[in-house]
Design a protein around this motif. Structure first.
Motif, mmCIF file in Angstrom:
data_model
loop_
_atom_site.group_PDB
_atom_site.id
_atom_site.type_symbol
_atom_site.label_atom_id
_atom_site.label_comp_id
_atom_site.label_asym_id
_atom_site.label_seq_id
_atom_site.Cartn_x
_atom_site.Cartn_y
_atom_site.Cartn_z
ATOM 1 N N GLU A 141 -9.487 77.334 -76.796
ATOM 2 C CA GLU A 141 -8.151 77.852 -77.111
ATOM 3 C C GLU A 141 -8.234 78.963 -78.152
ATOM 4 O OE1 GLU A 141 -5.199 74.022 -76.460
ATOM 5 O OE2 GLU A 141 -6.411 74.132 -78.292
ATOM 6 N N GLY A 142 -9.115 78.793 -79.141
ATOM 7 C CA GLY A 142 -9.279 79.822 -80.161
ATOM 8 C C GLY A 142 -9.747 81.145 -79.582
ATOM 9 N N ALA A 143 -10.634 81.074 -78.582
ATOM 10 C CA ALA A 143 -11.133 82.287 -77.937
ATOM 11 C C ALA A 143 -10.085 82.928 -77.042
ATOM 12 C CB ALA A 143 -12.382 81.960 -77.120
ATOM 13 N N ALA A 144 -9.030 82.208 -76.724
ATOM 14 C CA ALA A 144 -7.965 82.724 -75.860
ATOM 15 C C ALA A 144 -6.688 83.016 -76.626
ATOM 16 C CB ALA A 144 -7.666 81.690 -74.759
ATOM 17 N N PHE A 145 -6.758 83.030 -77.940
ATOM 18 C CA PHE A 145 -5.541 83.015 -78.752
ATOM 19 C C PHE A 145 -5.123 84.388 -79.264
ATOM 20 C CE2 PHE A 145 -3.443 81.912 -82.952
ATOM 21 C CZ PHE A 145 -2.264 81.474 -82.383
ATOM 22 N N LEU A 146 -5.942 84.978 -80.116
ATOM 23 C CA LEU A 146 -5.444 86.102 -80.910
ATOM 24 C C LEU A 146 -5.132 87.353 -80.102
ATOM 25 C CD1 LEU A 146 -7.066 86.306 -84.448
ATOM 26 C CD2 LEU A 146 -4.742 85.770 -83.780
ATOM 27 N N MET A 147 -6.006 87.765 -79.210
ATOM 28 C CA MET A 147 -5.779 89.049 -78.552
ATOM 29 C C MET A 147 -4.486 89.043 -77.749
ATOM 30 S SD MET A 147 -8.355 91.443 -76.312
ATOM 31 C CE MET A 147 -9.444 91.694 -77.706
ATOM 32 N N THR A 148 -4.242 87.979 -77.002
ATOM 33 C CA THR A 148 -3.032 87.938 -76.181
ATOM 34 C C THR A 148 -1.786 87.679 -77.030
ATOM 35 O OG1 THR A 148 -3.615 85.651 -75.665
ATOM 36 C CG2 THR A 148 -4.096 87.294 -74.003
ATOM 37 N N TYR A 149 -1.845 86.655 -77.878
ATOM 38 C CA TYR A 149 -0.655 86.320 -78.657
ATOM 39 C C TYR A 149 -0.358 87.375 -79.714
ATOM 40 C CZ TYR A 149 -0.061 81.795 -76.457
ATOM 41 O OH TYR A 149 0.176 80.810 -75.539
ATOM 42 N N GLY A 200 4.865 102.639 -76.924
ATOM 43 C CA GLY A 200 3.486 102.250 -76.697
ATOM 44 C C GLY A 200 3.077 101.089 -77.588
ATOM 45 N N VAL A 201 2.228 100.208 -77.051
ATOM 46 C CA VAL A 201 1.717 99.052 -77.802
ATOM 47 C C VAL A 201 0.194 99.123 -77.784
ATOM 48 C CG1 VAL A 201 1.632 96.541 -77.980
ATOM 49 C CG2 VAL A 201 3.714 97.664 -77.133
ATOM 50 N N PHE A 202 -0.400 99.482 -78.919
ATOM 51 C CA PHE A 202 -1.862 99.546 -79.041
ATOM 52 C C PHE A 202 -2.231 98.643 -80.208
ATOM 53 C CE2 PHE A 202 -5.714 102.687 -79.336
ATOM 54 C CZ PHE A 202 -6.575 101.620 -79.130
ATOM 55 N N TRP A 203 -2.394 97.361 -79.885
ATOM 56 C CA TRP A 203 -2.599 96.358 -80.930
ATOM 57 C C TRP A 203 -3.887 96.606 -81.710
ATOM 58 C CZ3 TRP A 203 -6.393 92.349 -80.997
ATOM 59 C CH2 TRP A 203 -6.253 91.466 -82.077
ATOM 60 N N HIS A 240 3.052 91.424 -81.842
ATOM 61 C CA HIS A 240 3.248 92.766 -82.387
ATOM 62 C C HIS A 240 4.205 93.571 -81.514
ATOM 63 C CE1 HIS A 240 2.520 96.787 -83.828
ATOM 64 N NE2 HIS A 240 1.844 97.133 -82.750
ATOM 65 N N ALA A 241 4.053 93.465 -80.191
ATOM 66 C CA ALA A 241 4.920 94.199 -79.269
ATOM 67 C C ALA A 241 6.382 93.799 -79.437
ATOM 68 C CB ALA A 241 4.467 93.962 -77.829
ATOM 69 N N LEU A 242 6.623 92.495 -79.430
ATOM 70 C CA LEU A 242 8.008 92.015 -79.466
ATOM 71 C C LEU A 242 8.631 92.137 -80.852
ATOM 72 C CD1 LEU A 242 7.667 88.833 -77.220
ATOM 73 C CD2 LEU A 242 8.526 91.091 -76.560
ATOM 74 N N LYS A 243 7.841 91.919 -81.890
ATOM 75 C CA LYS A 243 8.404 91.920 -83.246
ATOM 76 C C LYS A 243 8.498 93.323 -83.833
ATOM 77 C CE LYS A 243 8.141 89.698 -87.758
ATOM 78 N NZ LYS A 243 7.448 88.694 -88.607
ATOM 79 N N GLN A 244 7.368 94.020 -83.922
ATOM 80 C CA GLN A 244 7.389 95.330 -84.578
ATOM 81 C C GLN A 244 7.828 96.460 -83.645
ATOM 82 O OE1 GLN A 244 4.269 93.452 -85.494
ATOM 83 N NE2 GLN A 244 5.291 92.842 -87.397
ATOM 84 N N ARG A 245 7.379 96.433 -82.402
ATOM 85 C CA ARG A 245 7.666 97.562 -81.519
ATOM 86 C C ARG A 245 9.013 97.450 -80.822
ATOM 87 N NH1 ARG A 245 6.052 101.544 -82.869
ATOM 88 N NH2 ARG A 245 5.310 102.560 -80.978
#
Length: 323
Positions: free
Chosen positions: A116-124, A260-263, A129-134
């Protein structure tokens, strides 16, 4: 240590499993024994030389992983040998271990598995960032998520609900839509069987406030034509392949924003805000509001097949390579 190397640009099948000497640990760095690495769309691009970053050959794909610290270099604070961590690598995670700067680590939250940790940060973190800041998504707004059963799409569904939005999931099969609804989507559109735009006229007569688009292709323009006045269209990626050419008069007529969303660049340019986002995501995980879906795991030697299956959209949620 074993590492799955890209030695020449090409398809996933060209990756080579090799034995190499471990890298030394420098000042400010740690060595992490990796247990799992996430598979993401940038892995498809980076091994073909089509990504924003082009590592020096040879290199391993894999932009995120989870494991245990086995060695700590000078001037590292906050981490020690034995700590379980999530690692944001950019590339290099398809390996048994990695040496990275301590600033690329986050603690693995209690109760979260290595997979789960390996599947967590990049997607979430991308979706957050997209939904909150952008997009500045607000409670009560309507969010349309394209590719809603994929890694970033499913994360956007969960986060949209956690942020108080009404979520419309769009995907290509009834099974994928059922999965999105299990993760919080209020409505679903099967764009392989019905017109996205016609169905949106029924579900959101005044348009959707935010479009989350990691798919691209022909769906992008249909979604933009269905956006509300002062809506925000998030350009996240192009999993369908073609990069759409959007008639810019639509932005004028809708009074909307195409954002644009470039995390990856965000984490470098605004590291303090990125750390705040990660802390918020960990709180949401511990509160049970988000949970990574790992639908399949592959051994390291089959990392190329994991990328291929994701390329051909044969997976839901996230797939992970394990060591």
């Amino acid at each position: 240590m074993k590492i799955l190397q890209c030695k020449a640009y090409g398809p996933p099948e060209s990756l080579v499993l090799e034995e190499v000497a471990p890298a030394p640990v420098g000042r400010g760095e740690v060595r992490v024994r990796l247990h799992a690495a996430g598979v993401n769309f940038p892995d498809v691009l980076i091994i073909q030389g089509k990504y924003q970053f082009k590592p020096e050959m040879p290199f391993a794909p894999g932009g995120e992983a989870a494991g245990e610290i086995t060695e700590v270099g000078d001037r590292v604070t906050g981490y020690k040998v034995g700590d379980k961590v999530i690692v944001m690598t950019g590339w290099g995670a398809f390996a048994e271990e990695i040496v990275v700067g301590a600033d690329r680590l986050a603690p693995l939250p209690p109760g979260m598995s290595y997979e789960e940790g390996a599947a967590f940060l990049m997607t979430y973190a991308t979706s957050h960032h997209a939904l909150k800041q952008r997009a500045r998504l607000q409670p009560g707004e309507t969010l349309l998520v394209l590719g809603a059963a994929g890694g970033v799409g499913l994360a956007a569904v969960e986060l949209g609900k956690a942020m108080g939005a009404r979520v419309i999931a769009a995907a290509s099969t009834p099974e994928k839509l059922a999965l999105a609804k299990e993760h919080g989507a209020d409505e679903g559109i099967n764009y392989a069987a019905e017109s996205l735009r016609d169905r949106l006229r029924e579900l959101a007569p005044n348009g959707v406030d935010v479009v989350y688009d990691p798919v691209g292709g022909e769906l992008s323009e249909q979604a933009l034509r269905s956006i509300a006045w002062k809506g925000r269209f998030l350009v996240v990626g192009f999993a369908a392949g073609p990069i759409p050419s959007i008639p810019l008069n639509l932005a004028l007529l809708k009074g909307c924003e195409i954002v644009g969303v470039f995390w990856g660049a965000f984490t470098v340019r605004e590291p303090d805000l990125h750390r705040e986002n990660v802390a918020e995501l960990i709180e949401l995980f511990q509160a049970g509001k988000i949970r990574p879906l790992v639908s399949k795991t592959y051994p390291l030697a089959e990392g190329g097949r994991a990328i291929r299956d994701m390329m051909e959209r044969r997976v839901t949620g996230k797939v992970v390579v394990t060591m």
